[in-house]
Scaffold this motif. Structure first.
Motif, short mmCIF file in Angstrom:
data_model
loop_
_atom_site.label_atom_id
_atom_site.label_comp_id
_atom_site.label_asym_id
_atom_site.label_seq_id
_atom_site.Cartn_x
_atom_site.Cartn_y
_atom_site.Cartn_z
N HIS A 62 -22.83 30.66 12.31
CA HIS A 62 -21.99 29.72 11.58
C HIS A 62 -21.08 28.93 12.52
O HIS A 62 -20.76 27.77 12.22
N GLN A 63 -20.66 29.53 13.63
CA GLN A 63 -19.86 28.78 14.60
C GLN A 63 -20.65 27.58 15.11
O GLN A 63 -20.11 26.49 15.24
N GLU A 64 -21.93 27.78 15.35
CA GLU A 64 -22.76 26.66 15.81
C GLU A 64 -22.97 25.64 14.69
O GLU A 64 -22.84 24.45 14.90
N LEU A 65 -23.29 26.13 13.49
CA LEU A 65 -23.51 25.24 12.34
C LEU A 65 -22.31 24.35 12.06
O LEU A 65 -22.45 23.17 11.74
N GLY A 67 -19.91 23.49 14.22
CA GLY A 67 -19.35 22.81 15.38
C GLY A 67 -18.13 23.51 15.94
O GLY A 67 -17.26 22.87 16.51
N LEU A 68 -18.05 24.82 15.78
CA LEU A 68 -16.92 25.59 16.29
C LEU A 68 -17.18 26.14 17.69
O LEU A 68 -16.27 26.65 18.33
N SER A 69 -18.41 26.05 18.14
CA SER A 69 -18.76 26.50 19.48
C SER A 69 -19.16 25.28 20.31
O SER A 69 -19.48 24.22 19.77
N THR A 70 -19.17 25.47 21.61
CA THR A 70 -19.60 24.38 22.50
C THR A 70 -21.04 24.00 22.20
O THR A 70 -21.37 22.80 22.15
N ALA A 71 -21.89 25.01 21.98
CA ALA A 71 -23.30 24.72 21.67
C ALA A 71 -23.41 23.92 20.36
O ALA A 71 -24.20 22.98 20.26
N GLY A 72 -22.62 24.29 19.38
CA GLY A 72 -22.64 23.58 18.11
C GLY A 72 -22.15 22.15 18.24
O GLY A 72 -22.74 21.22 17.67
N LEU A 73 -21.08 21.95 19.00
CA LEU A 73 -20.58 20.59 19.23
C LEU A 73 -21.64 19.73 19.91
O LEU A 73 -21.85 18.58 19.53
N ASN A 74 -22.31 20.31 20.89
CA ASN A 74 -23.36 19.56 21.60
C ASN A 74 -24.53 19.24 20.69
O ASN A 74 -25.05 18.12 20.70
N ARG A 75 -24.97 20.22 19.90
CA ARG A 75 -26.11 20.00 19.01
C ARG A 75 -25.79 18.94 17.97
O ARG A 75 -26.63 18.09 17.63
N LEU A 76 -24.57 18.95 17.46
CA LEU A 76 -24.15 17.99 16.43
C LEU A 76 -23.72 16.65 17.03
O LEU A 76 -23.50 15.69 16.30
N ARG A 77 -23.58 16.63 18.35
CA ARG A 77 -23.11 15.43 19.07
C ARG A 77 -21.70 15.02 18.66
O ARG A 77 -21.40 13.84 18.51
N TRP A 78 -20.86 16.02 18.47
CA TRP A 78 -19.46 15.78 18.12
C TRP A 78 -18.62 15.91 19.39
O TRP A 78 -18.85 16.80 20.19
N GLN A 79 -17.66 15.01 19.54
CA GLN A 79 -16.74 15.08 20.67
C GLN A 79 -15.34 15.32 20.13
O GLN A 79 -14.90 14.62 19.23
N MET A 80 -14.65 16.29 20.71
CA MET A 80 -13.29 16.61 20.28
C MET A 80 -12.31 15.73 21.03
O MET A 80 -12.48 15.45 22.21
N PRO A 81 -11.26 15.31 20.35
CA PRO A 81 -10.24 14.48 21.01
C PRO A 81 -9.38 15.33 21.94
O PRO A 81 -9.24 16.53 21.76
N ALA A 82 -8.80 14.67 22.92
CA ALA A 82 -7.85 15.35 23.80
C ALA A 82 -6.49 15.36 23.11
O ALA A 82 -6.20 14.54 22.26
#
Length: 110
Positions: A62-65, A67-82
């Motif tokens: 679920h962390q990946e699904l 976007g709570l993990s680095t792998a999930g963020l990469n798979r979803l192509r989400w970028q977190m703001p600074a």
């Protein structure tokens, strides 16, 4: 207080914390409220000393699904703001702030 009541309180604490994350706007857009709720349940159970490996595996999935993990963020192509994230209210009829502005979805314009 029973174990079920303690788990319920812990689930709510996790729920409130998660909806303050930048990913929350995408969860709302994609209708993932149930998946977030399941993650909260699995996480509360996984924190118990006697938690089964299967529950901990569900947390990781679920962390990946979500976007709570680095792998999930990469798979979803989400970028977190600074910087410091702004507070977002959980979806329960209360005000929703603009967490969408904090999350950028990167397209595949290759």
């Amino acid at each position: 207080m029973s174990e079920n009541e303690m788990l319920g309180h812990r689930e709510m604490a996790i729920w409130e914390r998660l909806w303050k994350r930048p990913q929350a706007s995408e969860w709302l857009r994609l209708g993932l409220e149930d998946e977030v709720a399941l993650y909260c349940r699995y996480m509360a159970e996984a924190e118990l000393p006697e938690a089964k490996a299967a529950v901990r595996t569900l947390v990781k999935q679920h962390q990946e699904l979500l976007g709570l993990s680095t792998a999930g963020l990469n798979r979803l192509r989400w970028q977190m703001p600074a910087g410091e994230p702004e507070k977002v209210d959980a979806p329960n009829g209360r005000r929703k702030s603009s967490s969408r502005a904090r999350l950028k979805v990167v397209g595949n314009d290759g």
